[in-house]
Design a protein around this motif. Structure first.
Motif, PDB file in Angstrom:
ATOM      1  N   PHE A 290      33.753  37.431  53.605  1.00  0.00           N
ATOM      2  CA  PHE A 290      34.953  36.981  52.912  1.00  0.00           C
ATOM      3  C   PHE A 290      35.877  36.186  53.837  1.00  0.00           C
ATOM      4  CE2 PHE A 290      34.898  41.112  50.210  1.00  0.00           C
ATOM      5  CZ  PHE A 290      33.753  40.674  49.573  1.00  0.00           C
ATOM      6  N   SER A 291      36.464  35.154  53.308  1.00  0.00           N
ATOM      7  CA  SER A 291      37.565  34.444  53.955  1.00  0.00           C
ATOM      8  C   SER A 291      38.734  34.419  52.977  1.00  0.00           C
ATOM      9  CB  SER A 291      37.157  33.006  54.306  1.00  0.00           C
ATOM     10  OG  SER A 291      36.961  32.250  53.109  1.00  0.00           O
ATOM     11  N   GLY A 292      39.903  34.053  53.471  1.00  0.00           N
ATOM     12  CA  GLY A 292      41.039  33.944  52.580  1.00  0.00           C
ATOM     13  C   GLY A 292      40.805  32.934  51.479  1.00  0.00           C
ATOM     14  N   GLU A 293      40.224  31.790  51.841  1.00  0.00           N
ATOM     15  CA  GLU A 293      39.932  30.753  50.845  1.00  0.00           C
ATOM     16  C   GLU A 293      38.942  31.264  49.803  1.00  0.00           C
ATOM     17  OE1 GLU A 293      37.263  26.722  50.702  1.00  0.00           O
ATOM     18  OE2 GLU A 293      38.707  26.864  52.353  1.00  0.00           O
ATOM     19  N   MET A 294      37.911  31.979  50.258  1.00  0.00           N
ATOM     20  CA  MET A 294      36.915  32.490  49.319  1.00  0.00           C
ATOM     21  C   MET A 294      37.548  33.421  48.290  1.00  0.00           C
ATOM     22  SD  MET A 294      33.513  34.839  50.009  1.00  0.00           S
ATOM     23  CE  MET A 294      32.569  33.588  50.856  1.00  0.00           C
ATOM     24  N   ILE A 295      38.397  34.331  48.745  1.00  0.00           N
ATOM     25  CA  ILE A 295      39.008  35.281  47.822  1.00  0.00           C
ATOM     26  C   ILE A 295      39.919  34.573  46.827  1.00  0.00           C
ATOM     27  CG2 ILE A 295      40.566  37.260  47.645  1.00  0.00           C
ATOM     28  CD1 ILE A 295      37.770  37.956  48.600  1.00  0.00           C
ATOM     29  N   ASP A 296      40.700  33.593  47.304  1.00  0.00           N
ATOM     30  CA  ASP A 296      41.579  32.834  46.400  1.00  0.00           C
ATOM     31  C   ASP A 296      40.768  32.129  45.320  1.00  0.00           C
ATOM     32  OD1 ASP A 296      43.855  33.615  47.752  1.00  0.00           O
ATOM     33  OD2 ASP A 296      43.961  31.802  48.979  1.00  0.00           O
ATOM     34  N   LEU A 297      39.671  31.494  45.710  1.00  0.00           N
ATOM     35  CA  LEU A 297      38.824  30.788  44.750  1.00  0.00           C
ATOM     36  C   LEU A 297      38.103  31.769  43.827  1.00  0.00           C
ATOM     37  CD1 LEU A 297      37.313  28.063  47.112  1.00  0.00           C
ATOM     38  CD2 LEU A 297      38.995  27.719  45.286  1.00  0.00           C
ATOM     39  N   TRP A 298      37.743  32.934  44.346  1.00  0.00           N
ATOM     40  CA  TRP A 298      37.083  33.970  43.546  1.00  0.00           C
ATOM     41  C   TRP A 298      38.029  34.435  42.438  1.00  0.00           C
ATOM     42  CZ3 TRP A 298      33.630  37.736  46.723  1.00  0.00           C
ATOM     43  CH2 TRP A 298      32.734  38.407  45.892  1.00  0.00           C
ATOM     44  N   ILE A 299      39.258  34.708  42.790  1.00  0.00           N
ATOM     45  CA  ILE A 299      40.247  35.144  41.808  1.00  0.00           C
ATOM     46  C   ILE A 299      40.435  34.074  40.738  1.00  0.00           C
ATOM     47  CG2 ILE A 299      42.724  35.613  41.492  1.00  0.00           C
ATOM     48  CD1 ILE A 299      42.612  36.977  44.301  1.00  0.00           C
ATOM     49  N   GLU A 300      40.553  32.826  41.165  1.00  0.00           N
ATOM     50  CA  GLU A 300      40.733  31.713  40.219  1.00  0.00           C
ATOM     51  C   GLU A 300      39.541  31.603  39.271  1.00  0.00           C
ATOM     52  OE1 GLU A 300      40.821  26.877  40.627  1.00  0.00           O
ATOM     53  OE2 GLU A 300      41.986  28.041  42.091  1.00  0.00           O
TER      54      GLU A 300
ATOM     55  N   VAL B 278      41.873  40.923  47.922  1.00  0.00           N
ATOM     56  CA  VAL B 278      40.540  41.478  47.671  1.00  0.00           C
ATOM     57  C   VAL B 278      40.522  42.400  46.447  1.00  0.00           C
ATOM     58  CG1 VAL B 278      38.700  42.911  48.628  1.00  0.00           C
ATOM     59  CG2 VAL B 278      39.898  41.299  50.088  1.00  0.00           C
ATOM     60  N   GLN B 279      41.519  43.235  46.311  1.00  0.00           N
ATOM     61  CA  GLN B 279      41.506  44.210  45.222  1.00  0.00           C
ATOM     62  C   GLN B 279      41.783  43.592  43.862  1.00  0.00           C
ATOM     63  OE1 GLN B 279      44.182  47.293  46.606  1.00  0.00           O
ATOM     64  NE2 GLN B 279      42.593  48.240  47.847  1.00  0.00           N
ATOM     65  N   ARG B 280      42.180  42.321  43.843  1.00  0.00           N
ATOM     66  CA  ARG B 280      42.304  41.622  42.567  1.00  0.00           C
ATOM     67  C   ARG B 280      40.937  41.394  41.930  1.00  0.00           C
ATOM     68  NH1 ARG B 280      45.317  41.887  39.189  1.00  0.00           N
ATOM     69  NH2 ARG B 280      44.904  39.808  38.376  1.00  0.00           N
ATOM     70  N   VAL B 281      39.893  41.306  42.760  1.00  0.00           N
ATOM     71  CA  VAL B 281      38.547  41.024  42.227  1.00  0.00           C
ATOM     72  C   VAL B 281      38.062  42.141  41.303  1.00  0.00           C
ATOM     73  CG1 VAL B 281      36.140  40.588  42.828  1.00  0.00           C
ATOM     74  CG2 VAL B 281      37.969  39.503  44.148  1.00  0.00           C
ATOM     75  N   PRO B 282      38.029  43.422  41.727  1.00  0.00           N
ATOM     76  CA  PRO B 282      37.584  44.459  40.786  1.00  0.00           C
ATOM     77  C   PRO B 282      38.498  44.600  39.579  1.00  0.00           C
ATOM     78  CG  PRO B 282      38.466  45.446  42.794  1.00  0.00           C
ATOM     79  CD  PRO B 282      38.294  43.990  43.063  1.00  0.00           C
ATOM     80  N   LEU B 283      39.791  44.384  39.761  1.00  0.00           N
ATOM     81  CA  LEU B 283      40.702  44.498  38.628  1.00  0.00           C
ATOM     82  C   LEU B 283      40.444  43.399  37.594  1.00  0.00           C
ATOM     83  CD1 LEU B 283      43.976  45.436  40.520  1.00  0.00           C
ATOM     84  CD2 LEU B 283      42.641  46.917  39.007  1.00  0.00           C
ATOM     85  N   LEU B 284      40.174  42.185  38.072  1.00  0.00           N
ATOM     86  CA  LEU B 284      39.855  41.102  37.146  1.00  0.00           C
ATOM     87  C   LEU B 284      38.500  41.324  36.475  1.00  0.00           C
ATOM     88  CD1 LEU B 284      41.155  38.012  39.133  1.00  0.00           C
ATOM     89  CD2 LEU B 284      41.849  38.666  36.814  1.00  0.00           C
ATOM     90  N   LEU B 285      37.525  41.808  37.237  1.00  0.00           N
ATOM     91  CA  LEU B 285      36.220  42.089  36.633  1.00  0.00           C
ATOM     92  C   LEU B 285      36.338  43.119  35.523  1.00  0.00           C
ATOM     93  CD1 LEU B 285      33.945  42.039  39.797  1.00  0.00           C
ATOM     94  CD2 LEU B 285      33.695  40.591  37.778  1.00  0.00           C
TER      95      LEU B 285
ATOM     96  N   PRO C 295      36.286  52.265  52.644  1.00  0.00           N
ATOM     97  CA  PRO C 295      35.928  51.247  51.643  1.00  0.00           C
ATOM     98  C   PRO C 295      37.160  50.786  50.873  1.00  0.00           C
ATOM     99  CG  PRO C 295      35.296  53.430  50.880  1.00  0.00           C
ATOM    100  CD  PRO C 295      35.773  53.596  52.295  1.00  0.00           C
ATOM    101  N   GLY C 296      37.731  49.660  51.299  1.00  0.00           N
ATOM    102  CA  GLY C 296      39.045  49.265  50.809  1.00  0.00           C
ATOM    103  C   GLY C 296      39.086  48.490  49.517  1.00  0.00           C
ATOM    104  N   ASP C 297      37.935  48.179  48.928  1.00  0.00           N
ATOM    105  CA  ASP C 297      37.952  47.301  47.758  1.00  0.00           C
ATOM    106  C   ASP C 297      37.392  47.939  46.488  1.00  0.00           C
ATOM    107  OD1 ASP C 297      35.388  47.519  48.576  1.00  0.00           O
ATOM    108  OD2 ASP C 297      34.894  45.396  48.414  1.00  0.00           O
ATOM    109  N   GLY C 298      37.162  49.227  46.502  1.00  0.00           N
ATOM    110  CA  GLY C 298      36.671  49.885  45.290  1.00  0.00           C
ATOM    111  C   GLY C 298      35.372  50.639  45.460  1.00  0.00           C
TER     112      GLY C 298
END
Length: 268
Positions: free
Chosen positions: A26-36, A96-103, A151-154
């Motif tokens: 993961f990078s900051g850019e990757m997570i931002d684009l993943w959320i989008e 990072v934790q926005r990803v499981p919440l959005l899923l 495990p910080g992301d779920g």
């Protein structure tokens, strides 16, 4: 090239983690684009299936340790008035934790296409998906303990729901790596296929789901996940309401007619 690629073709969306030199850490850019990208899928009526995959020799190696040490990317925070620990917590929550919440908000089927390695947060990102299809040479590990992390992301949420509490604790406490066959026997992955068959298998599986009755499939997904948190009476009440709705749909009429005419249904 951006750290994450997103495309939609024939109603199938694909998220490709695109840091192959870092095994898609993961990078900051990757997570931002993943959320989008996830927000786009969530809000789209045209996207019927989402596939998540990694570019290069692995699915995802998890968080980028170098960025953690340097305080960059999704671990960075401008909130100087609070402690470093709280900054990191807030950064995880907002990134990072926005990803499981959005899923959790996405009603369309989500498929993880896993190859090479899926370690730490990379494995957890696969666990958040509805279906996990792995190449037979894949290695999977909850590797946080190797660097003294939790495990910080779920992972602590998803893993025991799939493999049971004892197996989850074993994986998290030891960081042991499992091959795909063993992972399937544990319930960690859904299907295991030959390495050279992975692309074709996932594509055909996604097309199969994309051709199904969309409202019925999305409401079924919602019912399955929400029923995990409901008593039986509430679950039955929920699903009876959805049954009333889907029986008014054109897909239901087409399905009944197709069965009567002994042909394959063509859903909208």
């Amino acid at each position: 090239m951006p750290d994450l690629l997103f495309e939609v073709k024939n109603n199938i969306a694909t998220i490709t983690l695109n840091r192959p030199d870092a095994i898609n850490a993961f990078s900051g850019e990757m997570i931002d684009l993943w959320i989008e990208a996830l927000e786009t899928v969530r809000d789209s009526e045209d996207i019927r299936v989402l596939v998540v995959q990694g570019n290069g020799r692995g699915f995802c190696s998890g968080g980028d340790i170098k960025e953690m040490i340097a305080g960059r990317g999704f671990y960075q925070s401008d909130e100087d008035r609070i402690s470093t620990g709280l900054k990191r917590k807030n950064s995880l929550w907002k990134k990072v934790q926005r990803v499981p919440l959005l899923l959790q908000e996405i009603d369309q089927p989500v498929i993880a296409k896993v190859h090479g390695i899926a370690f730490g947060a990379g494995l957890d990102m696969a666990l958040m998906c509805d279906i996990r299809i792995a190449a037979e040479s894949t290695k999977l590990s909850e590797s946080y303990v190797k660097v003294g992390l939790v495990p910080g992301d779920g992972g602590a949420y998803f893993l025991p729901r799939l493999v049971g509490t004892d197996q989850a604790l074993h994986m998290l406490w030891t960081g042991e790596a499992f091959d795909a066959k063993t992972a399937k026997e544990m319930g960690l992955v859904t299907f295991v296929v030959g390495d050279d068959e992975l692309d074709d298998y996932v594509q055909k599986y996604a097309e199969r789901l994309a051709a199904g009755p969309q409202q019925a499939m999305r409401l079924t997904k919602r019912a399955v996940y929400q029923s995990k948190e409901m008593p039986l009476r509430s679950s039955l009440d929920f699903i009876s309401s959805k049954m009333g709705l889907v029986m008014e749909s054109n897909d239901f009429k087409e399905g009944v007619q197709a069965v009567t005419e002994k042909r394959r249904a063509k859903f909208e």
